[in-house]
Design a protein around this motif. Structure first.
Motif, PDB file in Angstrom:
ATOM      1  N   ASP A   1       0.840  -1.202   0.000  1.00 56.93           N
ATOM      2  CA  ASP A   1       0.000   0.000   0.000  1.00 56.93           C
ATOM      3  C   ASP A   1       0.876   1.253   0.000  1.00 56.93           C
ATOM      4  OD1 ASP A   1      -2.343  -1.423  -0.013  1.00 56.93           O
ATOM      5  OD2 ASP A   1      -2.688  -1.257   2.146  1.00 56.93           O
ATOM      6  N   ARG A   2       0.389   2.320  -0.623  1.00 52.13           N
ATOM      7  CA  ARG A   2       1.138   3.574  -0.688  1.00 52.13           C
ATOM      8  C   ARG A   2       0.592   4.573   0.328  1.00 52.13           C
ATOM      9  NH1 ARG A   2       0.248   0.025  -4.435  1.00 52.13           N
ATOM     10  NH2 ARG A   2      -1.039   1.330  -5.771  1.00 52.13           N
ATOM     11  N   VAL A   3       1.521   5.178   1.066  1.00 50.82           N
ATOM     12  CA  VAL A   3       1.157   6.160   2.093  1.00 50.82           C
ATOM     13  C   VAL A   3       1.728   7.515   1.688  1.00 50.82           C
ATOM     14  CG1 VAL A   3       1.313   6.800   4.522  1.00 50.82           C
ATOM     15  CG2 VAL A   3       1.155   4.372   3.877  1.00 50.82           C
ATOM     16  N   LEU A   4       0.851   8.451   1.344  1.00 50.34           N
ATOM     17  CA  LEU A   4       1.249   9.794   0.934  1.00 50.34           C
ATOM     18  C   LEU A   4       1.596  10.617   2.174  1.00 50.34           C
ATOM     19  CD1 LEU A   4       1.175  11.550  -1.808  1.00 50.34           C
ATOM     20  CD2 LEU A   4      -0.901  12.523  -0.832  1.00 50.34           C
TER      21      LEU A   4
ATOM     22  N   SER B   1       7.806   8.459   9.852  1.00 51.21           N
ATOM     23  CA  SER B   1       6.840   7.872   8.921  1.00 51.21           C
ATOM     24  C   SER B   1       7.532   7.028   7.855  1.00 51.21           C
ATOM     25  CB  SER B   1       5.982   8.971   8.275  1.00 51.21           C
ATOM     26  OG  SER B   1       6.719   9.726   7.322  1.00 51.21           O
ATOM     27  N   MET B   2       8.730   7.427   7.461  1.00 51.42           N
ATOM     28  CA  MET B   2       9.486   6.648   6.486  1.00 51.42           C
ATOM     29  C   MET B   2       9.695   5.227   6.989  1.00 51.42           C
ATOM     30  SD  MET B   2      13.523   7.009   5.500  1.00 51.42           S
ATOM     31  CE  MET B   2      13.493   8.601   4.713  1.00 51.42           C
ATOM     32  N   PHE B   3      10.187   5.103   8.219  1.00 54.53           N
ATOM     33  CA  PHE B   3      10.495   3.793   8.773  1.00 54.53           C
ATOM     34  C   PHE B   3       9.232   3.005   9.110  1.00 54.53           C
ATOM     35  CE2 PHE B   3      14.304   6.308   9.482  1.00 54.53           C
ATOM     36  CZ  PHE B   3      15.276   5.444   8.997  1.00 54.53           C
ATOM     37  N   ALA B   4       8.163   3.703   9.497  1.00 54.88           N
ATOM     38  CA  ALA B   4       6.900   3.024   9.779  1.00 54.88           C
ATOM     39  C   ALA B   4       6.361   2.365   8.508  1.00 54.88           C
ATOM     40  CB  ALA B   4       5.883   4.003  10.354  1.00 54.88           C
ATOM     41  N   CYS B   5       6.431   3.074   7.400  1.00 60.64           N
ATOM     42  CA  CYS B   5       5.992   2.500   6.118  1.00 60.64           C
ATOM     43  C   CYS B   5       6.877   1.313   5.740  1.00 60.64           C
ATOM     44  CB  CYS B   5       6.023   3.560   5.019  1.00 60.64           C
ATOM     45  SG  CYS B   5       4.765   4.835   5.181  1.00 60.64           S
TER      46      CYS B   5
ATOM     47  N   ALA C   1       4.930  -1.277   3.390  1.00 60.38           N
ATOM     48  CA  ALA C   1       4.189  -0.287   2.607  1.00 60.38           C
ATOM     49  C   ALA C   1       5.188   0.636   1.895  1.00 60.38           C
ATOM     50  CB  ALA C   1       3.263   0.522   3.509  1.00 60.38           C
ATOM     51  N   VAL C   2       4.671   1.493   1.032  1.00 63.29           N
ATOM     52  CA  VAL C   2       5.516   2.372   0.224  1.00 63.29           C
ATOM     53  C   VAL C   2       5.365   3.807   0.706  1.00 63.29           C
ATOM     54  CG1 VAL C   2       6.075   3.148  -2.115  1.00 63.29           C
ATOM     55  CG2 VAL C   2       5.171   0.828  -1.747  1.00 63.29           C
ATOM     56  N   TRP C   3       6.486   4.429   1.039  1.00 62.39           N
ATOM     57  CA  TRP C   3       6.516   5.822   1.490  1.00 62.39           C
ATOM     58  C   TRP C   3       6.455   6.727   0.268  1.00 62.39           C
ATOM     59  CZ3 TRP C   3      10.956   9.489   2.562  1.00 62.39           C
ATOM     60  CH2 TRP C   3      10.610  10.474   3.507  1.00 62.39           C
ATOM     61  N   VAL C   4       5.495   7.663   0.256  1.00 58.83           N
ATOM     62  CA  VAL C   4       5.304   8.551  -0.899  1.00 58.83           C
ATOM     63  C   VAL C   4       5.344  10.000  -0.404  1.00 58.83           C
ATOM     64  CG1 VAL C   4       3.884   9.072  -2.921  1.00 58.83           C
ATOM     65  CG2 VAL C   4       3.822   6.776  -1.909  1.00 58.83           C
ATOM     66  N   PRO C   5       6.536  10.553  -0.175  1.00 65.14           N
ATOM     67  CA  PRO C   5       6.624  11.929   0.321  1.00 65.14           C
ATOM     68  C   PRO C   5       6.436  12.937  -0.809  1.00 65.14           C
ATOM     69  CG  PRO C   5       8.831  11.058   0.004  1.00 65.14           C
ATOM     70  CD  PRO C   5       7.868   9.938  -0.341  1.00 65.14           C
TER      71      PRO C   5
ATOM     72  N   GLU D   1      11.436  -8.745  -0.457  1.00 67.69           N
ATOM     73  CA  GLU D   1      12.396  -9.225  -1.440  1.00 67.69           C
ATOM     74  C   GLU D   1      13.102  -8.037  -2.068  1.00 67.69           C
ATOM     75  OE1 GLU D   1      10.768 -12.062  -4.167  1.00 67.69           O
ATOM     76  OE2 GLU D   1       9.546 -13.009  -2.612  1.00 67.69           O
ATOM     77  N   HIS D   2      14.145  -8.327  -2.827  1.00 67.37           N
ATOM     78  CA  HIS D   2      15.011  -7.280  -3.388  1.00 67.37           C
ATOM     79  C   HIS D   2      14.226  -6.221  -4.137  1.00 67.37           C
ATOM     80  CE1 HIS D   2      17.841  -5.352  -6.178  1.00 67.37           C
ATOM     81  NE2 HIS D   2      18.795  -5.693  -5.337  1.00 67.37           N
ATOM     82  N   ASP D   3      13.258  -6.630  -4.948  1.00 65.11           N
ATOM     83  CA  ASP D   3      12.555  -5.682  -5.811  1.00 65.11           C
ATOM     84  C   ASP D   3      11.241  -5.184  -5.237  1.00 65.11           C
ATOM     85  OD1 ASP D   3      14.587  -5.816  -7.683  1.00 65.11           O
ATOM     86  OD2 ASP D   3      13.645  -7.438  -8.816  1.00 65.11           O
ATOM     87  N   ASP D   4      10.963  -5.465  -3.967  1.00 68.15           N
ATOM     88  CA  ASP D   4       9.763  -4.910  -3.350  1.00 68.15           C
ATOM     89  C   ASP D   4       9.931  -3.404  -3.166  1.00 68.15           C
ATOM     90  OD1 ASP D   4       8.324  -7.244  -3.169  1.00 68.15           O
ATOM     91  OD2 ASP D   4       8.950  -7.700  -1.117  1.00 68.15           O
ATOM     92  N   PRO D   5       8.970  -2.601  -3.645  1.00 70.45           N
ATOM     93  CA  PRO D   5       9.108  -1.135  -3.526  1.00 70.45           C
ATOM     94  C   PRO D   5       9.003  -0.670  -2.082  1.00 70.45           C
ATOM     95  CG  PRO D   5       6.981  -1.712  -4.477  1.00 70.45           C
ATOM     96  CD  PRO D   5       7.749  -2.987  -4.370  1.00 70.45           C
ATOM     97  N   CYS D   6       9.773   0.383  -1.767  1.00 75.62           N
ATOM     98  CA  CYS D   6       9.710   0.981  -0.425  1.00 75.62           C
ATOM     99  C   CYS D   6       9.452   2.482  -0.492  1.00 75.62           C
ATOM    100  CB  CYS D   6      11.003   0.709   0.344  1.00 75.62           C
ATOM    101  SG  CYS D   6      12.480   1.457  -0.383  1.00 75.62           S
ATOM    102  N   TRP D   7       9.730   3.107  -1.647  1.00 76.77           N
ATOM    103  CA  TRP D   7       9.687   4.574  -1.727  1.00 76.77           C
ATOM    104  C   TRP D   7       9.340   4.944  -3.154  1.00 76.77           C
ATOM    105  CZ3 TRP D   7      14.330   7.766   0.657  1.00 76.77           C
ATOM    106  CH2 TRP D   7      14.132   9.127   0.483  1.00 76.77           C
TER     107      TRP D   7
END
Length: 544
Positions: free
Chosen positions: A67-70, A82-86, A91-95, A170-176
């Protein structure tokens, strides 16, 4: 063995969840100060507990892996957390860039497919616009008290006793989702992944700030939403404390006082901010001898500004070249190669050599590598290159060629592999059949003692096809006319490169990250009627 038989069996490429670096810092240095903002401090153990609590709060609201968190926020401890919580949830951090308008942020929410929003209480209009425009937003959390969402700190208190397990990634799981600045068209979401960012952290520690430990401290002078956020990830990996300015307003005097108070050893900035800091009188009023790495990127630094900064700070400057899509990892010019004076063996104008594990290729329009000394497009490959743009196959097709990421920047390498940037491909203009690279002209203009800032851009010209226009800002108490500057330039650069016009403004417009924005300069030239009527019409048509 058949040549098509795999050498090894496929395996799941699980990697460390990036939030684990905060857990490591808390385990080893739990009671040490990890974060400073104003008069408040947080220990590593407290930061880790707060991140656990916010991750648990998000999970309770249905936020899951992927999930993406704006996040629309000024720099503050909650944004940092919030970065580390995502990450911890998978989940994906979307600043966002907090200076963007409500409509611009609504677009980012839609483009990213965000399902939650953490919004600073100072931005009620942004929150309201998101509610109206993005029905997929399932929860809205407010940093500080507000009328539009649940309080971030209340949620942390409510979930304080609920440790959150780190999601398996995994390696290609999005984080940001790292949004580009959108200087040409709308911003695009560059997908950064857990595996890629683990390499980026290691590479930064290797090439930019070797020897960083928990005894170090880093000052943040840029928004955490972009390059400064990457820089702070690196600090956490070595339990080096992070120090914020007290407000979003950049106060040079406060910055230097914090350097002295907290014995700051590193900071990340951009050339225009570094120039501002080293030309301000407060640089001489505070002890900055603790500095080891003043890292700058985002744009090339003009040589005269570089010399001045070196004379003020000593050999602590570190330059890197890189885009958000490559997370800053293309080249490095370390402190040892920053010389305060020109002379034999000094490579003036270079942005350094290839970063560890990265490869640069200068290519022509057909994708063929060109020889040393020949200008072409700067292309790059290596583990720091992003996974691609989210939900944007057309942009991905344009960005990659034969596996190389195309930066859109022009440059050349010398025989030793040092890279010299000529400029953006979009900045180059053709006058009388000759390619003109604005950076070369800007470098020369900046050696004039009266000039503080300059931007050169090409505009349509009936005689030559295109001609150069220079927009300058003068140093305090200096005077200079268009004719005087052009006469001074004559003989210092080839005559066909001389700007056709010179305009003097009080200051040049800049982005939220301190970069001079030529797109805005062009628009202001048109608005102010500084271009000839025929040029104005042609420029307008060209931009449509």
């Amino acid at each position: 063995m058949n040549s098509s038989t795999p050498l090894i069996s496929p395996v799941t490429k699980r990697v460390m969840n990036l939030s684990h670096i905060l857990r490591q810092a808390a385990r080893r240095h739990g009671e040490d100060i990890g974060f400073v903002w104003g008069e408040r401090t947080w220990s590593w153990a407290e930061l880790d507990r707060r991140v656990d609590a916010m991750a648990a709060a998000l999970a309770a609201k249905g936020i899951r892996k992927g999930d993406r968190v704006l996040v629309q926020s000024k720099n503050c401890n909650q944004m940092f957390e919030s970065m580390f919580a995502c990450f911890r949830l998978g989940a994906v951090w979307v600043p966002t860039n907090f200076r963007q308008t409500p409509d611009e942020v609504a677009y980012l929410a839609q483009a990213s497919g965000a399902s939650a929003m953490i919004c600073h209480g100072d931005f009620p209009d942004h929150a309201e616009r998101i509610r109206e425009a993005v029905p997929g937003i399932r929860c809205l959390i407010s940093i500080g008290r507000s009328a539009f969402g649940e309080s971030y700190d209340d949620l942390v208190e409510r979930h304080r006793e609920q440790p959150a397990p780190e999601a398996a990634v995994e390696h290609d799981d999005p984080c940001w989702f790292f949004f580009t600045s959108g200087t040409t068209g709308r911003p695009k979401a560059a997908v950064l992944t857990h595996g890629q960012m683990a390499f980026v952290i290691t590479n930064h520690l290797c090439d930019l700030m070797p020897g960083t430990t928990n005894a170090d401290a880093s000052l943040v002078v840029a928004p955490l939403s972009h390059g400064a956020g990457v820089h702070q990830l690196v600090q956490v990996a070595r339990a080096a404390k992070t120090v914020l300015l007290s407000s979003e307003r950049f106060d040079v005097g406060e910055a230097w006082s914090l350097v002295e108070r907290w014995r700051i050893t590193s900071m990340f900035t951009v050339p225009t901010i570094l120039k501002l800091m080293t030309e301000h009188p407060s640089v001489d009023a505070h002890d900055h001898s603790s500095l080891r790495y003043v890292i700058y990127a985002g744009a090339p630094m003009y040589r005269e500004d570089q010399k001045h900064a070196l004379k003020k700070l000593g050999k602590v400057l570190v330059q890197y070249f890189g885009l958000g899509e490559v997370t800053g990892n293309i080249t490095v010019l370390p402190a040892a190669l920053h010389d305060p004076e020109d002379g034999p063996g000094v490579k003036v104008g270079t942005c350094g050599y290839e970063r560890t594990g990265m490869q640069v290729s200068i290519q022509d329009d057909q994708g063929r590598e060109v020889p040393a000394g020949v200008t072409g497009e700067i292309c790059v490959c290596g583990p720091a290159v992003f996974a691609g743009y989210y939900n944007n196959p057309d942009a991905n097709a344009k960005a990659f060629r034969d596996g190389w990421f195309r930066t859109g920047d022009l440059g050349h390498v010398d025989e030793e592999g040092f890279l010299f940037i000529t400029g953006r491909a979009s900045d180059m203009y053709i006058s009388g059949g000759s390619n003109i690279y604005p950076r070369e002209i800007e470098e020369k203009i900046l050696t004039h003692p009266a000039i503080a800032e300059v931007a050169v851009l090409g505009v349509p010209d009936r005689t030559w096809g295109e001609a150069g226009v220079a927009v300058c800002a003068l140093r305090p108490d200096q005077t200079l006319s268009e004719g005087e500057l052009l006469a001074w330039l004559d003989g210092r650069i080839a005559r066909y490169k001389l700007p056709k016009r010179v305009f003097f403004w009080d200051a040049l417009p800049k982005s939220a990250y301190g970069k001079i924005t030529k797109k805005t300069i062009r628009e202001e030239l048109e608005t102010k009627g500084c271009l000839q009527p025929t040029d104005h019409a042609e420029v307008s048509a060209q931009r449509q």
